[in-house]
Design an enzyme around this catalytic site. Sequence first.
Site, short mmCIF file in Angstrom:
data_model
loop_
_atom_site.label_atom_id
_atom_site.label_comp_id
_atom_site.label_asym_id
_atom_site.label_seq_id
_atom_site.Cartn_x
_atom_site.Cartn_y
_atom_site.Cartn_z
N PHE A 119 -21.03 -5.83 -62.80
CA PHE A 119 -20.26 -6.58 -62.17
C PHE A 119 -19.00 -6.74 -62.14
CE2 PHE A 119 -21.23 -10.18 -64.97
CZ PHE A 119 -19.78 -11.14 -64.27
N LYS A 120 -18.73 -6.83 -63.61
CA LYS A 120 -16.92 -7.62 -63.87
C LYS A 120 -16.62 -6.49 -63.16
CE LYS A 120 -18.36 -9.78 -67.05
NZ LYS A 120 -18.99 -9.95 -68.56
N ASP A 121 -16.71 -5.30 -63.48
CA ASP A 121 -15.77 -4.22 -62.37
C ASP A 121 -15.19 -4.83 -60.98
OD1 ASP A 121 -16.62 -2.09 -63.72
OD2 ASP A 121 -17.74 -1.25 -63.26
N MET A 124 -12.38 -7.01 -61.71
CA MET A 124 -11.50 -6.11 -63.05
C MET A 124 -10.39 -4.90 -62.76
SD MET A 124 -10.83 -6.85 -66.08
CE MET A 124 -12.75 -7.57 -67.53
N THR A 152 -17.27 -7.22 -69.89
CA THR A 152 -16.24 -7.82 -70.38
C THR A 152 -15.15 -6.58 -70.02
OG1 THR A 152 -16.73 -9.91 -69.88
CG2 THR A 152 -14.46 -9.13 -70.57
#
Length: 477
Positions: A119-121, A124, A152
């Site tokens: 989900f960090k994409d 980010m 992350t």
Amino acid sequence: MRYVSTRGGDAPATYAEIVLRGLAQDGGLFVPQSYPCVTPSELRRWRGLSYADLAFEVLRLFASGIDEEALRGLCRSTYTAQTYCNARPGQDASEITPLLWLEDGLGLLQLSNGPTLAFKDMAMQFLGALFEHLLGLQGRRLNILGATSGDTGSAAEYAMRGRRGIRVFMLSPYGRMSAFQRAQMYSLQDPNIFNIAVKGTFDQAQDIVKAVSNDHAFKASHAIGTVNSINWARVAAQTVYYFKGWLAATERDDEQVSFAVPSGNFGDVLAGWIARQMGLPVASLIVATNENDVLAEFFETGCYRPRDPAHTYVTSSPSMDISRASNFERYVFDVTGRSPERLRALWKELGEKGSFTLSGSDWERVKASGFCAGRSVHADRLRTIRGLWEERGVLVDPHTADGITVARRKRLPGVKCICLETAQPAKFAATIREAAGIVPPVPPSCAGLEDRPQRFEVMEPDARAVKDYIDRHTSEP
């Protein structure tokens, strides 16, 4: 919109000014002076928008100092089917964040179709484009320093690799990530990517990042910035998928929805709190922890009691193996009346006693804030993964399994509940094999990842050693 520090020591600044600064100079975190409001008519207008155009509508409310057409271009170049190409079979990649109903009233918002399967994409990739845009306008360079418990780091490195004017120095806990997570980070050979494996916990790595950022002379001379969720721009970008999930799940403009969020550093669920403050009809925010249950204890008792490294456990949902959640400071700032003096007093007590407890009116505001929490352990994760696979043919990663486990216990009767996905199962093959007896499929973009050469530096958890390393590698052309 202007931004201030939770600790009250920085002058108000614009979004464009704080993005590259990350941590406030007084050691606090940037927050808007007040949250923007979204009306029911705006929510109605946003139905049917692409993810990119929804991101523009939400982020323009925060992005003071950024040209709106430039912001629209950044959103449209970031949120594409080509970038979020790792959709599961049968999914439309252009959806970016598909909503899958697991059972009556319980859905899964799939956030892990980006390049690193986490989900960090979602935030980010936008942050990488935003940094490059701002640095280009200002003719500057930036050395990004971050810490990761698993996802992350790879999301930051894949978002920043090859970008002009940017180097990334990423700290990770040595031996405490999955093999897939390590391979994603350490196999990158780009000359602007530097991996540092710290002999310790994520919390110790995160402490180093804060110590370096609080050395203001070093930070200024080496142009240090952050991509952890202490950077407001990342948290703001994460609010977008709450709006997208709500829009996908509802038909009425006043319909309330709950969100269940696997939580470690509190940034993911904090974005839900911000969306709720903006006016999104969020009935409750369900915080799911693993055996490292500091946040669950707080929302059950009012006592915030971070653990020391010896009592921060290594679990099968490693990205949540965190004791001190950085973004919790922003929530405490809000819920105790947005008083920097009160926040500083609580953090002083935390430093002196190792904990603090909210009581009286503070605790009443916590209970009224829409949060609840629960704990999921290894056996729960295995049971949830196995059950979803055998009964519905749906495979989830262990962090998402924590979220679903706690959502089933804590969801409100008659209210739809959306669990936020953390990552794709391929990143945690050993746990998936233990739970379901199968090897999770690996997207073609990640085939053979664990066989690639890896490049990283092992260090003691020492801020001075990290600063020396940064100094050596930033003095090179």
